[in-house]
Design an enzyme around this catalytic site. Sequence first.
Site: not given
Lengths: 318, 318
Positions: B251, B256, B277, B275, B227, B225
């Site tokens: 996550d 991204e 969380s 992404h 990077r 959670v």
Amino acid sequence: MTATHRPTLLVLDAEPRPRLGRLTGRATIEYTDASTLPERLPHADVLLVWDFASHAVRDAWPGDGPRPRWVHTASAGVDHLLCPELVASDTVVTNARGIFDEPIAEYVAALVLSMAKDLPRTWELQGRREWRHRETLRVAGSRACVVGSGPIGRAIVRSLKAIGVHSALVGRVARVGVHGPEDLDRLLARADWVIAAAPLTEETRGMFDARRFGVMQPSARFVNVGRGQLVVEDALVDALRRRWIAGAALDVFDREPLAGDDPLWDVPGLIVSPHMSGDTVGWRDALSEQFVESYDLWEAGRRLPHVVDKRRGYVPGA
Amino acid sequence: MTATHRPTLLVLDAEPRPRLGRLTGRATIEYTDASTLPERLPHADVLLVWDFASHAVRDAWPGDGPRPRWVHTASAGVDHLLCPELVASDTVVTNARGIFDEPIAEYVAALVLSMAKDLPRTWELQGRREWRHRETLRVAGSRACVVGSGPIGRAIVRSLKAIGVHSALVGRVARVGVHGPEDLDRLLARADWVIAAAPLTEETRGMFDARRFGVMQPSARFVNVGRGQLVVEDALVDALRRRWIAGAALDVFDREPLAGDDPLWDVPGLIVSPHMSGDTVGWRDALSEQFVESYDLWEAGRRLPHVVDKRRGYVPGA
């Protein structure tokens, strides 16, 4: 050496079998299934209901004549074996109280957190290779109504408290820390999470019906880890389809296993799991061990733990 | 009436926009995107990086000449904006410390419990209308290694403790209650859960590589959670395929959003989420409010909270 009477321990079987090695030489152990149960039952001193999914005991229990003096079920619920003749008899019934409390409480916490964090949708989107950001819910500060004030319900309250959820506990009668049924509708109306963990009795059968789902908030989520027949399944499906409530998770069902063509499998917002909430690695050994320890006491003529109040349908008291 | 200098607040935009109503009349608010950022940046007094997914600041930061005196990012991580020129400048950088701690900690608890209770498989089986009972894991008594000793890592330790998981916390340097990197391999080797929650710095980039996954137990599960670039993604995929570890949840990712054809979407045992969380309902308002409160202090010439140590790449201290 004198010949002593060796008690007959009849085991209503399921795979894998219980570990009864410590009883070798102390009991004559016979394994049976539903078909041979009626003829074997009158000759048994003790019946271990290892196949807790079976209703065979209820059907096979002798109306009169010889019968086991003690029946132990490797389950928390006893609804699958109680019949009027067994209730009326002097046979002692005990259950697996304590084994499932903490595992089921963890499972409920897992479901609550998963639903708050929208994980079922995450899996669905992953399957479609779709990146779709969503906002999720905080669990801390939310409210639960836990129905069923036995050790499982109380363990659920503890595990929800650990993740910041405030619970109201509802039991058969009001007492310190427990609401009576008269408070249920009021508590349902303000709960984010409604958790069913009551035993199945004549009082609880079908208690979650259309009216009760109608009382809940549109944002509420319902979880059943008790018995399938606590819920009117059609009413739950309706409540989900009409969005009277936001979601549900069922681990127990009116008929188990759920048939492949059962409409419950694909109701939007409904999580279906195969009656496994309490079954953590080592659970069968824990159940065997608990029975053997009770057998030690029974053999010594001592008081058995976890004796079911057969008229009420559960083990009373704290 | 005298004309007072009204500071220019430049907002690197994203939808929905921040709630800055309280700054009306106090700042000249301009919205920009990556394309207009280089020309606007020299004229801004303050930069709010609202689009925390953008790397535009790093690319647009002026080598010399006028520049914002304060940059605030609506994120915990600052890796997306630090460049040598910004690090060397006297511009103050602040982050959204505190907003995401508890939400991310709840999310990690949700993932840990979901994996322990085999919920991803439950969803998969439900989709196939298959009733398959399984034994699941107890969470209580298991062990985690949480990497990253900032407020998010510490919140994760607390939320895992609440569900009975014993955690070891690993930071950049050993101190009371925190292990140094020298203990990491030993702690990984006995962890049931490995949680990555460190900032992305030159020290942490790629720290979860083939060797580190090789150290973990075959029953271990890995959660990121922090990077994406903390993890060598190919090494993780390899570790899952070879069953060096039992499962993982990401996550955050190297790139991204994850492209539709990215092989990560369908690695067995890998949970992919976009992404999210820390993003619970109301998070954007909380981020706006936090910035406006800091703006009040900045305007009054007072000390700003959550100032980033630009050389280290995070906000130091407890």
